[in-house]
Write a protein that holds these residues in place. Structure first.
Motif, mmCIF file in Angstrom:
data_model
loop_
_atom_site.group_PDB
_atom_site.id
_atom_site.type_symbol
_atom_site.label_atom_id
_atom_site.label_comp_id
_atom_site.label_asym_id
_atom_site.label_seq_id
_atom_site.Cartn_x
_atom_site.Cartn_y
_atom_site.Cartn_z
ATOM 1 N N VAL A 42 2.861 11.159 -7.928
ATOM 2 C CA VAL A 42 2.715 9.726 -7.666
ATOM 3 C C VAL A 42 3.086 9.501 -6.202
ATOM 4 C CG1 VAL A 42 5.043 9.083 -8.383
ATOM 5 C CG2 VAL A 42 3.235 7.390 -8.505
ATOM 6 N N VAL A 43 2.425 8.536 -5.568
ATOM 7 C CA VAL A 43 2.708 8.192 -4.177
ATOM 8 C C VAL A 43 3.215 6.758 -4.142
ATOM 9 C CG1 VAL A 43 1.714 7.846 -1.882
ATOM 10 C CG2 VAL A 43 0.987 9.795 -3.260
ATOM 11 N N ILE A 44 4.303 6.554 -3.409
ATOM 12 C CA ILE A 44 4.862 5.216 -3.215
ATOM 13 C C ILE A 44 4.631 4.841 -1.754
ATOM 14 C CG2 ILE A 44 6.910 3.767 -3.358
ATOM 15 C CD1 ILE A 44 8.049 5.809 -5.347
ATOM 16 N N LEU A 45 3.944 3.725 -1.540
ATOM 17 C CA LEU A 45 3.550 3.294 -0.209
ATOM 18 C C LEU A 45 4.121 1.913 0.071
ATOM 19 C CD1 LEU A 45 1.667 3.750 2.309
ATOM 20 C CD2 LEU A 45 -0.137 2.678 0.980
ATOM 21 N N SER A 46 4.716 1.741 1.232
ATOM 22 C CA SER A 46 5.238 0.439 1.627
ATOM 23 C C SER A 46 4.086 -0.455 2.074
ATOM 24 C CB SER A 46 6.237 0.602 2.771
ATOM 25 O OG SER A 46 6.616 -0.658 3.278
ATOM 26 N N GLU A 47 4.144 -1.714 1.683
ATOM 27 C CA GLU A 47 3.138 -2.672 2.131
ATOM 28 C C GLU A 47 3.229 -2.898 3.634
ATOM 29 O OE1 GLU A 47 3.946 -6.045 -0.324
ATOM 30 O OE2 GLU A 47 2.882 -5.217 -2.042
ATOM 31 N N GLY A 48 4.350 -2.528 4.231
ATOM 32 C CA GLY A 48 4.554 -2.685 5.661
ATOM 33 C C GLY A 48 4.057 -1.499 6.473
ATOM 34 N N CYS A 49 3.497 -0.516 5.821
ATOM 35 C CA CYS A 49 2.970 0.671 6.504
ATOM 36 C C CYS A 49 1.764 0.258 7.355
ATOM 37 C CB CYS A 49 2.560 1.707 5.460
ATOM 38 S SG CYS A 49 2.158 3.317 6.130
ATOM 39 N N GLY A 50 1.527 0.952 8.449
ATOM 40 C CA GLY A 50 0.418 0.639 9.337
ATOM 41 C C GLY A 50 -0.924 0.693 8.629
ATOM 42 N N ALA A 51 -1.883 -0.075 9.118
ATOM 43 C CA ALA A 51 -3.185 -0.205 8.468
ATOM 44 C C ALA A 51 -3.941 1.126 8.393
ATOM 45 C CB ALA A 51 -4.026 -1.248 9.195
ATOM 46 N N ASN A 52 -3.966 1.881 9.489
ATOM 47 C CA ASN A 52 -4.707 3.143 9.490
ATOM 48 C C ASN A 52 -4.089 4.155 8.534
ATOM 49 O OD1 ASN A 52 -6.542 2.224 11.355
ATOM 50 N ND2 ASN A 52 -5.462 3.087 13.110
ATOM 51 N N ILE A 98 -3.957 7.087 3.301
ATOM 52 C CA ILE A 98 -3.214 7.472 2.097
ATOM 53 C C ILE A 98 -3.913 6.942 0.844
ATOM 54 C CG2 ILE A 98 -1.047 7.137 0.838
ATOM 55 C CD1 ILE A 98 0.342 7.202 3.619
ATOM 56 N N GLN A 99 -4.371 5.696 0.894
ATOM 57 C CA GLN A 99 -5.074 5.119 -0.254
ATOM 58 C C GLN A 99 -6.354 5.891 -0.561
ATOM 59 O OE1 GLN A 99 -5.682 0.924 0.377
ATOM 60 N NE2 GLN A 99 -3.501 0.487 0.361
ATOM 61 N N ASP A 100 -7.110 6.259 0.482
ATOM 62 C CA ASP A 100 -8.348 7.015 0.292
ATOM 63 C C ASP A 100 -8.080 8.399 -0.300
ATOM 64 O OD1 ASP A 100 -9.744 4.855 1.276
ATOM 65 O OD2 ASP A 100 -10.107 5.748 3.258
ATOM 66 N N LYS A 101 -7.052 9.084 0.206
ATOM 67 C CA LYS A 101 -6.701 10.418 -0.316
ATOM 68 C C LYS A 101 -6.275 10.324 -1.776
ATOM 69 C CE LYS A 101 -7.062 13.071 3.376
ATOM 70 N NZ LYS A 101 -8.051 14.118 3.486
ATOM 71 N N CYS A 102 -5.460 9.327 -2.096
ATOM 72 C CA CYS A 102 -5.002 9.158 -3.480
ATOM 73 C C CYS A 102 -6.180 8.854 -4.410
ATOM 74 C CB CYS A 102 -3.954 8.058 -3.577
ATOM 75 S SG CYS A 102 -2.348 8.532 -2.917
ATOM 76 N N ALA A 103 -7.101 8.036 -3.954
ATOM 77 C CA ALA A 103 -8.269 7.711 -4.773
ATOM 78 C C ALA A 103 -9.135 8.955 -4.992
ATOM 79 C CB ALA A 103 -9.088 6.611 -4.105
ATOM 80 N N LEU A 146 4.653 -0.943 -2.686
ATOM 81 C CA LEU A 146 5.979 -1.525 -2.873
ATOM 82 C C LEU A 146 6.318 -2.440 -1.707
ATOM 83 C CD1 LEU A 146 8.233 -1.198 -4.998
ATOM 84 C CD2 LEU A 146 9.199 0.580 -3.580
ATOM 85 N N ASN A 147 6.976 -3.537 -1.993
ATOM 86 C CA ASN A 147 7.451 -4.481 -0.990
ATOM 87 C C ASN A 147 8.299 -3.730 0.040
ATOM 88 O OD1 ASN A 147 9.445 -6.268 0.243
ATOM 89 N ND2 ASN A 147 8.673 -7.819 -1.160
ATOM 90 N N PRO A 148 8.131 -4.018 1.351
ATOM 91 C CA PRO A 148 8.890 -3.296 2.378
ATOM 92 C C PRO A 148 10.408 -3.349 2.198
ATOM 93 C CG PRO A 148 7.175 -4.602 3.411
ATOM 94 C CD PRO A 148 7.186 -4.963 1.956
ATOM 95 N N LEU A 149 10.945 -4.468 1.731
ATOM 96 C CA LEU A 149 12.394 -4.557 1.527
ATOM 97 C C LEU A 149 12.862 -3.613 0.426
ATOM 98 C CD1 LEU A 149 12.918 -8.416 1.792
ATOM 99 C CD2 LEU A 149 13.430 -6.666 3.502
ATOM 100 N N ARG A 150 12.109 -3.549 -0.649
ATOM 101 C CA ARG A 150 12.454 -2.630 -1.734
ATOM 102 C C ARG A 150 12.239 -1.181 -1.302
ATOM 103 N NH1 ARG A 150 9.763 -5.765 -6.818
ATOM 104 N NH2 ARG A 150 11.475 -7.203 -7.163
ATOM 105 N N PHE A 151 11.171 -0.942 -0.562
ATOM 106 C CA PHE A 151 10.894 0.422 -0.115
ATOM 107 C C PHE A 151 11.998 0.924 0.808
ATOM 108 C CE2 PHE A 151 9.044 3.805 2.348
ATOM 109 C CZ PHE A 151 8.346 4.526 1.386
ATOM 110 N N VAL A 188 13.116 8.055 4.425
ATOM 111 C CA VAL A 188 11.721 7.801 4.115
ATOM 112 C C VAL A 188 11.247 6.560 4.847
ATOM 113 C CG1 VAL A 188 10.085 7.390 2.260
ATOM 114 C CG2 VAL A 188 12.072 8.825 1.851
ATOM 115 N N GLN A 189 10.150 6.685 5.574
ATOM 116 C CA GLN A 189 9.605 5.547 6.305
ATOM 117 C C GLN A 189 8.118 5.434 6.039
ATOM 118 O OE1 GLN A 189 10.547 6.121 10.395
ATOM 119 N NE2 GLN A 189 12.742 5.970 10.083
#
Length: 107
Positions: free
Chosen positions: A36-46, A51-56, A65-70, A77-78
């Motif tokens: 499973v991959v956990i991705l912050s919503e605050g991560c850069g667009a590119n 990451i989304q394309d690779k996971c798909a 995950l919300n940036p504060l929770r992440f 982990v960043q």
């Protein structure tokens, strides 16, 4: 709140070292070692799109995950992390399914 339990589980994953981040993240997805991959919503667009394309493509579940929770997971982990342990991954996915505020992909 289920998301707090999700953060606790992800923190345990970091403490046990059964995760990949940074330069090891994409290879862990490609080799399908990532459960499973956990991705912050605050991560850069590119990076986020890559990451989304690779996971798909490799059909790896992805949790946004919300940036504060992440950021509460660990200072190591960043932006994104992949969980390599199947037991932790199942628990994290179960907690994520209970929380309607999270975005789940490929589940």
């Amino acid at each position: 709140m289920p998301a707090d339990q999700l953060v606790s589980l992800a923190s345990l994953v970091v403490k046990t070292g059964r995760y990949a981040r940074g330069d090891n993240l994409l290879p862990s997805i490609q080799s399908q070692k990532a459960k499973v991959v956990i991705l912050s919503e605050g991560c850069g667009a590119n990076r986020s799109k890559k990451i989304q394309d690779k996971c798909a493509y490799y059909q790896i579940p992805l949790i946004m995950l919300n940036p504060l929770r992440f950021n509460a997971i660990s200072s190591k982990v960043q932006g994104a992390m992949s969980v390599l342990d199947e037991g932790f991954a199942k628990s994290i996915l179960n907690q994520a399914k209970l929380d309607s505020s999270l975005q789940l992909f490929n589940v």
